[in-house]
Scaffold this motif. Sequence first.
Motif, mmCIF file in Angstrom:
data_model
loop_
_atom_site.group_PDB
_atom_site.id
_atom_site.type_symbol
_atom_site.label_atom_id
_atom_site.label_comp_id
_atom_site.label_asym_id
_atom_site.label_seq_id
_atom_site.Cartn_x
_atom_site.Cartn_y
_atom_site.Cartn_z
ATOM 1 N N TYR A 1 31.285 40.544 49.658
ATOM 2 C CA TYR A 1 32.229 41.220 48.764
ATOM 3 C C TYR A 1 33.340 41.946 49.514
ATOM 4 C CZ TYR A 1 29.548 40.310 44.494
ATOM 5 O OH TYR A 1 28.929 39.704 43.424
ATOM 6 N N HIS B 1 41.070 40.661 50.070
ATOM 7 C CA HIS B 1 42.033 39.924 49.245
ATOM 8 C C HIS B 1 42.753 40.866 48.280
ATOM 9 C CE1 HIS B 1 43.798 36.506 47.202
ATOM 10 N NE2 HIS B 1 43.351 36.965 46.047
ATOM 11 N N THR C 1 40.099 44.376 40.255
ATOM 12 C CA THR C 1 40.776 43.075 40.187
ATOM 13 C C THR C 1 40.407 42.295 38.937
ATOM 14 O OG1 THR C 1 39.003 42.041 41.493
ATOM 15 C CG2 THR C 1 40.901 42.911 42.696
ATOM 16 N N ASP D 1 36.412 40.069 49.239
ATOM 17 C CA ASP D 1 37.149 40.307 48.001
ATOM 18 C C ASP D 1 38.020 41.555 48.132
ATOM 19 O OD1 ASP D 1 37.390 39.751 44.937
ATOM 20 O OD2 ASP D 1 36.886 41.880 45.068
ATOM 21 N N TYR E 1 31.332 47.538 44.046
ATOM 22 C CA TYR E 1 30.576 46.286 44.081
ATOM 23 C C TYR E 1 29.098 46.572 43.857
ATOM 24 C CZ TYR E 1 34.835 44.403 46.162
ATOM 25 O OH TYR E 1 36.137 44.039 46.390
ATOM 26 N N GLU F 1 29.513 32.811 45.704
ATOM 27 C CA GLU F 1 30.848 33.076 45.174
ATOM 28 C C GLU F 1 31.960 32.945 46.205
ATOM 29 O OE1 GLU F 1 30.710 36.358 41.804
ATOM 30 O OE2 GLU F 1 29.534 37.032 43.527
ATOM 31 N N PHE F 2 31.624 32.787 47.476
ATOM 32 C CA PHE F 2 32.637 32.814 48.533
ATOM 33 C C PHE F 2 32.450 31.641 49.498
ATOM 34 C CE2 PHE F 2 31.917 37.140 47.121
ATOM 35 C CZ PHE F 2 33.205 37.621 46.930
#
Length: 507
Positions: free
Chosen positions: A260, A266, A218, A263, A247, A404-405
């Motif tokens: 992660y 998503h 991504t 992610d 990751y 990060e989330f």
Amino acid sequence: MDTKFARLTLDPDFQISRIDKRVYGSFVEHLGRAVYGGVYQPGHGSADEEGFRRDVLDLVRELQVPIVRYPGGNFVSNFYWEDSVGPVSERPRRLELAWRSTETNEVGVNEFARWAKKAGTELMMAVNLGTRGIDAACGLLEYCNHPSGTKYSDLRIAHGVKEPHNIKTWCLGNEMDGPWQVGHKTAREYGRLADETAKALRQIDPTVELVVCGSSNTGMATYPQWEATVLEEAYNSVDYISLHTYYGNRLNDTANFLAYSDDMDHFIRTVISTCDFVKAKKRGKKDIMLSFDEWNVWFHSDAADSDTMGNRPWSVAPHLLEDQYNFEDALLVGLMLITLIKHSDRVRMACLAQLVNVIAPIMTEEDGPAWRQTIYYPYLHASKYGRGVALNTALRSSRHDTREFTDVTDVEAAAVWNDEAEELTVFAVNRDLEDSITLETDLRGFAGYELTEHIVLEHGDFKAVNSAAAETVAPHTVTDRDELDGGLLKSRLAPASWNVIRLKKRK
């Protein structure tokens, strides 16, 4: 009410889809010691008459791997398949450009096909669309799948392989969006080439399934326009689009690392949306399915790999990408497997990358045993118990934020109903690093089912690893963490744990 909670409602009528077993696939590339010193090592104490390590075969069969992608990976973009067939003594050595190694071609298409049969798995074959193109791809398919009476099918027979391999799944190149790829192309260039290659391959064997390259990750500047452009060219000719992601806990932040998988979720949703946009634009009748044919944790070996390739190039089977996985890596692998199960309506194939020695659940010692890394176990459990129908779990859970989330569920879970065996399995990870959480599962839709097993992978040290000498991180069965009463199952999930909760209908 506890501030931390997790609840599932399971019913046989609430289904996502039947899971394609190929979602539990893997990957073997001619890279490092994956092939030479991994699956193949003549002279090793466990080697069979063809040089394949029996100890590795035993572990692969234990995993019940349904499909293996081969021979790459970046390797395939400079692969000359003709060099890998015929008498071994006559095969040339080649400079392998992707990993700056020397390829001996001692193991090639026919040898690996024989290994796959011994391992009880199928092949997902990749073709070179980097340095080569339509002609070479057609030649390889004819060699592998055409019965007889043509140049390449008769060549296969002359090489001692009378029956065709009948490989049904074919990848149209690898990571063609990446500047690191030999023969890297723009989306439009690659989409045109993939489309024309696909049409030619279907002339030879109309039954093949074809996978077109999606984005390598991504973070690519071309994502997700790459997917849209490639499918605008090749939509009518292909069946799948690939996704790749790796990751690593580069921030040394375990809570953030375990998020992660969100992610990954998503990423899948974005690619599905892009596929469906192109379908609408083309007034299409079919859905493009997803092949998540590279996924794993990968970051531990970065410095050593750069040193080997940069300062000691062109060796045979060097130690490359030999990540030593720890306990927290196993938790994330479990979370990623849960994510794949939850998207089984569109993700029909996936490949844990890779299988042996190279970012792998199975490791070998050159003069010693094969052994299981920490990530072996969630992969094993999902492959064994994740066959059947993926259920819509209607999961509700307390949440937390990480670096990060935001809104990360404390508990992540998936459920699989094996309707034929009348077995139900819940896979769950408690992402809370400090507290146990009780998972409440409403099982009123599964009257007559009783608890048979609760398997747990847990450890007090997130950095704990396994080795050939000691299996420090291994699953165990617990008997005091579950209570089933009146259709409600309460399961205590230990902090930072992988859980496999199994039920079966009473006879």
